[in-house]
Scaffold this motif. Structure first.
Motif, PDB file in Angstrom:
ATOM      1  N   THR A  61     -13.638 -83.227  20.679  1.00 26.64           N
ATOM      2  CA  THR A  61     -14.274 -84.352  21.368  1.00 26.64           C
ATOM      3  C   THR A  61     -13.345 -84.914  22.437  1.00 26.64           C
ATOM      4  OG1 THR A  61     -15.632 -84.898  19.452  1.00 26.64           O
ATOM      5  CG2 THR A  61     -15.251 -86.667  21.051  1.00 26.64           C
ATOM      6  N   ALA A  62     -12.078 -85.129  22.077  1.00 27.58           N
ATOM      7  CA  ALA A  62     -11.107 -85.667  23.039  1.00 27.58           C
ATOM      8  C   ALA A  62     -10.837 -84.666  24.161  1.00 27.58           C
ATOM      9  CB  ALA A  62      -9.810 -86.031  22.324  1.00 27.58           C
ATOM     10  N   TRP A  63     -10.773 -83.370  23.821  1.00 30.15           N
ATOM     11  CA  TRP A  63     -10.550 -82.344  24.847  1.00 30.15           C
ATOM     12  C   TRP A  63     -11.699 -82.338  25.855  1.00 30.15           C
ATOM     13  CZ3 TRP A  63     -13.492 -78.202  26.306  1.00 30.15           C
ATOM     14  CH2 TRP A  63     -12.895 -77.315  27.192  1.00 30.15           C
ATOM     15  N   ARG A  64     -12.947 -82.397  25.341  1.00 31.47           N
ATOM     16  CA  ARG A  64     -14.108 -82.393  26.246  1.00 31.47           C
ATOM     17  C   ARG A  64     -14.072 -83.592  27.182  1.00 31.47           C
ATOM     18  NH1 ARG A  64     -16.735 -80.725  21.581  1.00 31.47           N
ATOM     19  NH2 ARG A  64     -17.610 -82.790  21.229  1.00 31.47           N
ATOM     20  N   ARG A  65     -13.818 -84.781  26.639  1.00 28.63           N
ATOM     21  CA  ARG A  65     -13.788 -85.979  27.478  1.00 28.63           C
ATOM     22  C   ARG A  65     -12.623 -85.917  28.464  1.00 28.63           C
ATOM     23  NH1 ARG A  65     -16.126 -89.086  30.722  1.00 28.63           N
ATOM     24  NH2 ARG A  65     -15.257 -91.169  30.848  1.00 28.63           N
ATOM     25  N   GLY A  66     -11.468 -85.491  28.003  1.00 31.92           N
ATOM     26  CA  GLY A  66     -10.315 -85.359  28.899  1.00 31.92           C
ATOM     27  C   GLY A  66     -10.585 -84.381  30.027  1.00 31.92           C
ATOM     28  N   THR A  67     -11.250 -83.282  29.703  1.00 33.09           N
ATOM     29  CA  THR A  67     -11.592 -82.295  30.730  1.00 33.09           C
ATOM     30  C   THR A  67     -12.536 -82.894  31.772  1.00 33.09           C
ATOM     31  OG1 THR A  67     -11.214 -80.430  29.253  1.00 33.09           O
ATOM     32  CG2 THR A  67     -12.674 -80.038  31.117  1.00 33.09           C
ATOM     33  N   GLU A  68     -13.513 -83.662  31.322  1.00 31.68           N
ATOM     34  CA  GLU A  68     -14.417 -84.338  32.269  1.00 31.68           C
ATOM     35  C   GLU A  68     -13.643 -85.279  33.188  1.00 31.68           C
ATOM     36  OE1 GLU A  68     -17.072 -86.335  29.608  1.00 31.68           O
ATOM     37  OE2 GLU A  68     -18.294 -84.550  29.245  1.00 31.68           O
TER      38      GLU A  68
END
Length: 107
Positions: free
Chosen positions: A20-27
């Motif tokens: 979840t954190a990786w996806r948001r950070g990538t965005e």
């Protein structure tokens, strides 16, 4: 196009938190620094689940500027959740690659 690979070992039980954190950070990195996005891959390692992120950038210069800025984004809770989930991380990118031929079907 320029591709960069990163590797993290994640604490068992924190895989969903990490993703979840990786996806948001990538965005956030895409919006602030101009990346083209990333893919996350998982494998089971002896020290826990390992994730490999493959990020695409328009060129090396765009990635280098973001890397030099430490890819900081203004969402401390996302960063904290990401760091909390990580058991171990490579301190440098795993791979830095110039794309010469691209036959991936993106359709």
């Amino acid at each position: 196009m320029f591709v960069v690979a990163y590797r993290w070992t994640v604490h068992r039980g924190k895989e969903d938190q990490f993703r979840t954190a990786w996806r948001r950070g990538t965005e956030l990195i895409r919006a602030r620094y101009g990346s083209l996005g990333s893919r996350l891959h998982r494998e089971d390692g002896p020290g826990g689940p390992r994730f490999i992120g493959i990020a695409e950038w328009p060129d090396r210069a765009t990635w280098q500027a973001a890397y030099d800025a430490r890819m900081v984004y203004d969402e401390p809770a996302t960063r904290a959740a990401f760091v909390d989930a990580i058991a171990a991380a490579d301190t440098l990118p795993l791979l830095l690659l110039e794309v010469t031929d691209d036959l991936l079907d993106r359709g």
